[in-house]
Design an enzyme around this catalytic site. Structure first.
Site, PDB file in Angstrom:
ATOM      1  N   HIS A  75      34.402  24.504  43.537  1.00 28.83           N
ATOM      2  CA  HIS A  75      34.982  23.378  42.798  1.00 28.83           C
ATOM      3  C   HIS A  75      36.467  23.610  42.582  1.00 28.83           C
ATOM      4  O   HIS A  75      36.901  24.737  42.314  1.00 28.83           O
ATOM      5  CB  HIS A  75      34.278  23.222  41.448  1.00 28.83           C
ATOM      6  N   ASP A  96      22.350 -22.630  26.601  1.00 30.91           N
ATOM      7  CA  ASP A  96      21.222 -22.041  27.327  1.00 30.91           C
ATOM      8  C   ASP A  96      21.724 -21.585  28.691  1.00 30.91           C
ATOM      9  O   ASP A  96      22.382 -22.358  29.395  1.00 30.91           O
ATOM     10  CB  ASP A  96      20.128 -23.106  27.469  1.00 30.91           C
ATOM     11  N   GLU A 121      10.318  -0.079  30.334  1.00 30.64           N
ATOM     12  CA  GLU A 121       9.087  -0.582  30.949  1.00 30.64           C
ATOM     13  C   GLU A 121       9.050  -0.350  32.458  1.00 30.64           C
ATOM     14  O   GLU A 121       7.976  -0.342  33.050  1.00 30.64           O
ATOM     15  CB  GLU A 121       8.936  -2.081  30.662  1.00 30.64           C
ATOM     16  N   ARG A 128       5.875   7.322  26.506  1.00 29.48           N
ATOM     17  CA  ARG A 128       7.123   6.832  27.106  1.00 29.48           C
ATOM     18  C   ARG A 128       8.267   7.605  26.466  1.00 29.48           C
ATOM     19  O   ARG A 128       8.853   7.182  25.479  1.00 29.48           O
ATOM     20  CB  ARG A 128       7.262   5.328  26.872  1.00 29.48           C
TER      21      ARG A 128
END
Length: 668
Positions: free
Chosen positions: A106, A371, A437, A621
């Site tokens: 590096h 909307d 989810e 989860r």
């Protein structure tokens, strides 16, 4: 003694690394590099040519971490893997193939200046020393134990190109000593001091903009960090672009405003502190390399001219953030957080405004009721106008996944895809809310953004339509990213707090779990625990969540570009039953408790009785938050008990307003 080696290399430091391996007697079985990008200014030696000249097999795969390439490398049975300025991270399965270890060279003195473009960053920051580090490769970039370091002094006359040459020499010197010692088993490894670690992201041509309100020393450092062969430091002069290739600092600015031309011979510009003499530069990207005085003549500058960009003395323009779904749980809390920061201006659209009433009078908050499926012209205009776009509009309540699956797909995928395509069209940064989810029924202990499989149930379990709609959009965004879209995906894990839902939503079953449980307490109905309530979740306080999200928007050093980031609190894991029990405990102790009916108990029910036959639940989860810690320097701090208390208090006070309204009407 020899050792079979696989090398990942690019740039002429990659060539230096390969040559050092050959000189030290390593057996190089294969080299992996990058194909030449015709859009890139190539000023360095070719790894592919060096390999061809030495009869070494060389490859340039799109993804060296692909299972097919890992399988091929495994057949080579390498003792070592080395990386020399290879641009992509190598996966843990790939690194594990090296029997004696994988090591990276590096271009900085680790642990400082981890990440991209360290040679440019040290100059930008005015450092006087840097170096090269050979270290063991681990999952986290540039974080493994140090094997060897070589220091390099930075002179005031150094540019990125000259410093790169010094680093190349230092790399050869370091490897000349370290590689034979490694073969002989004579190396020692020193863990990095994480308290001293700094991380920097990639640089883009836009980062070369000169802001004259800054000190001349800072601008001088920027010029030498991005001068040829890099794109150069620049500013606007009328309709032209002035690129500065060489400059020096002169004390004082004659009391002139930043950006004012003090003289044209030499071409001297006043800065916020001192002044900058432009020795050489060019007009526009296709112009000639000219001296400062000739450049001033070409640009029509005279003593006293004011360069465009001098308005930066009033401070940079605020970042315009467009939040679609601004009245939602995340949207209203995020707006409040951003408005506390003078750098941001918030534009928002939603079909309601009850949660943002407290923000409507703020001078940097601009709201329109509408909307997203109807107000497409307003949305397209504001995506074009704003800098960062957060499409937070979605149906995210589990009962709707089985009750209205097509509506979930239409809103969560189709309408949001339109927004993403506007971002592509106008080249805008999009920060998109994925979801925990998407991991579905993954069996990993911690869900990892870059490694965990995304597993869902059969087609007849419609509850997965939300998960797969989000996942598909994640994949579309990722594909657009490969074509230049600037994006970040974030995955919230069970965020909770005030204004999470409305009690009215819970009454029709369209709310999150904690709101439903609070409604049961408020109305004196049994708390229903679906399938025993043993499902575990990691609950995250909204304050922690929006702080992480604000840091994604900040995007210091562009570290979030093209990243997927879980935002959750793995320490706040609890079952739904435990959540209900803690809620009950705090409810019984709350000052407003006497206004509500007695507790009606817990009741176990089958999930399909509430959600329908198309429902499946997930046992656990839990997020890995390594990306959030590394990229955002973020760790959640709020304990679940406090989050539950704040959420409960909000909803109880909302319930009291409902109780008091009828009596108010009667009094009228």
């Amino acid at each position: 003694m020899s050792a079979k080696t696989v090398v990942f290399a690019y740039h002429d430091i990659g060539c230096a690394g390969i040559q050092a391996l050959l000189d030290s007697g390593y057996d190089i079985a294969a080299v992996f590099t990058h194909a030449h990008d015709p859009k890139e200014n190539t000023f360095y030696a070719s790894v592919a040519q060096l390999c061809a000249n030495n009869g070494i097999a060389v490859h340039a795969p799109e993804d060296a971490n692909h299972p097919l390439w890992i399988e091929r490398i495994a057949k080579l049975d390498p003792d070592y893997i080395f990386s020399f300025y290879y641009r992509n991270l190598l996966s843990e399965p790939l690194l594990a193939l090296a029997k004696k270890g994988a090591f990276n060279l590096h271009g900085s003195l680790l642990p400082r200046y981890r990440g991209r473009a360290p040679a440019n960053w040290v100059l930008v920051n005015g450092e006087t020393e840097t170096g090269v580090t050979l270290h063991r490769m681990v999952k986290r970039a540039d974080a493994g134990a140090i094997v060897a370091q070589q220091r390099v002094a930075i002179e005031r006359s150094d540019t990125a190109l000259s410093l790169h040459g010094k680093l190349r020499t230092a790399a050869s010197d370091l490897l000349r000593d370290a590689l034979p010692a490694m073969l002989q088993g004579r190396i020692t490894e020193t863990p990095q001091d994480e308290s001293k670690a700094t991380v920097f992201g990639r640089r883009t041509p836009a980062d070369g903009k000169l802001v004259w309100a800054q000190p001349a020393e800072k601008l001088f450092n920027l010029v030498r960090a991005v001068t040829q062969p890099y794109p150069g430091a620049f500013c606007a002069v009328g309709e032209h672009k002035l690129i500065v290739w060489s400059a020096e600092v002169v004390k004082g600015n004659e009391g002139q405003a930043p950006g004012r031309v003090i003289s044209v011979d030499p071409l001297r510009i006043a800065c916020g502190e001192d002044s900058l003499v432009i020795n050489a530069g060019q007009r526009n990207d296709n112009g000639l390399y000219l001296s400062g005085p000739q450049l001033a003549n070409e640009l029509g500058l005279v003593d006293g001219s004011l360069l465009r960009g001098a308005e930066s003395g009033r401070g940079p323009r605020r970042t315009r953030v467009l939040i679609l779904g601004v009245n939602g749980f995340i949207g209203n809390h995020l707006s409040e957080r951003l408005l506390r920061d003078e750098r941001y201006e918030v534009y928002g659209l939603d079909i309601g405004s009850d949660a943002i009433d407290r923000l409507r009078s703020h001078p940097r908050f601009h709201f329109v009721e509408g909307d997203i499926s109807i107000h497409s012209e307003w949305i397209e205009y504001h995506i074009k106008k704003c800098d960062v776009v957060l499409p937070l509009v979605a149906i995210a309540t589990p009962i709707e996944y089985t009750r209205n699956p097509l509506r979930v797909f239409e809103l969560d995928f189709e309408e949001n895809l339109k927004l993403v395509r506007y971002c592509v069209k106008y080249n805008k940064r999009v920060i998109f809310p994925s979801t925990s989810e998407v991991y579905g029924m993954c069996q990993d202990k911690h869900f990892d953004e870059d490694r965990s499989n995304l597993i869902v149930g059969p087609i007849n379990k419609q509850r997965w339509i939300y998960s797969v709609s989000k996942q598909l959009l994640d994949r579309v965004i990722w594909a657009y990213g490969a074509k230049g879209l600037n994006f970040t995906l974030f995955r919230p894990f069970n965020w909770m707090g005030p204004r999470l839902d409305r009690l009215d939503s819970a009454r029709i079953g369209s709310s999150r779990a904690i709101t439903q449980l609070i409604l049961n307490l408020v109305e004196g109905t049994p708390i229903r625990l679906f399938d025993g309530g043993e499902q575990k979740r990691c609950f995250t306080d909204i304050a922690d969540g929006v702080e992480a999200l604000a840091r994604i928007i900040d995007n210091d050093n562009d570290v979030c570009n093209g990243q997927i980031i879980n935002i959750g609190n793995p320490d706040n894991e609890a079952s739904i039953r435990q959540l209900g029990e803690e809620l009950l405990r705090q409810f019984e102790a709350h000052p407003l408790r006497s206004n509500f009916p007695p507790f009606a108990g817990f009741r176990d029910v089958e999930s399909k009785a509430f959600y329908g036959a198309g429902y499946q639940d997930v046992e656990h989860r839990k997020p890995s938050i390594a990306n959030a810690k590394r990229l955002l320097d973020w760790t959640p701090t709020v304990e679940m008990r406090e989050t539950i208390g704040n959420t409960l208090d909000f909803f109880l006070r909302e319930a009291m307003l409902e109780i008091e309204r009828p009596s108010n009407k009667e009094a009228c």
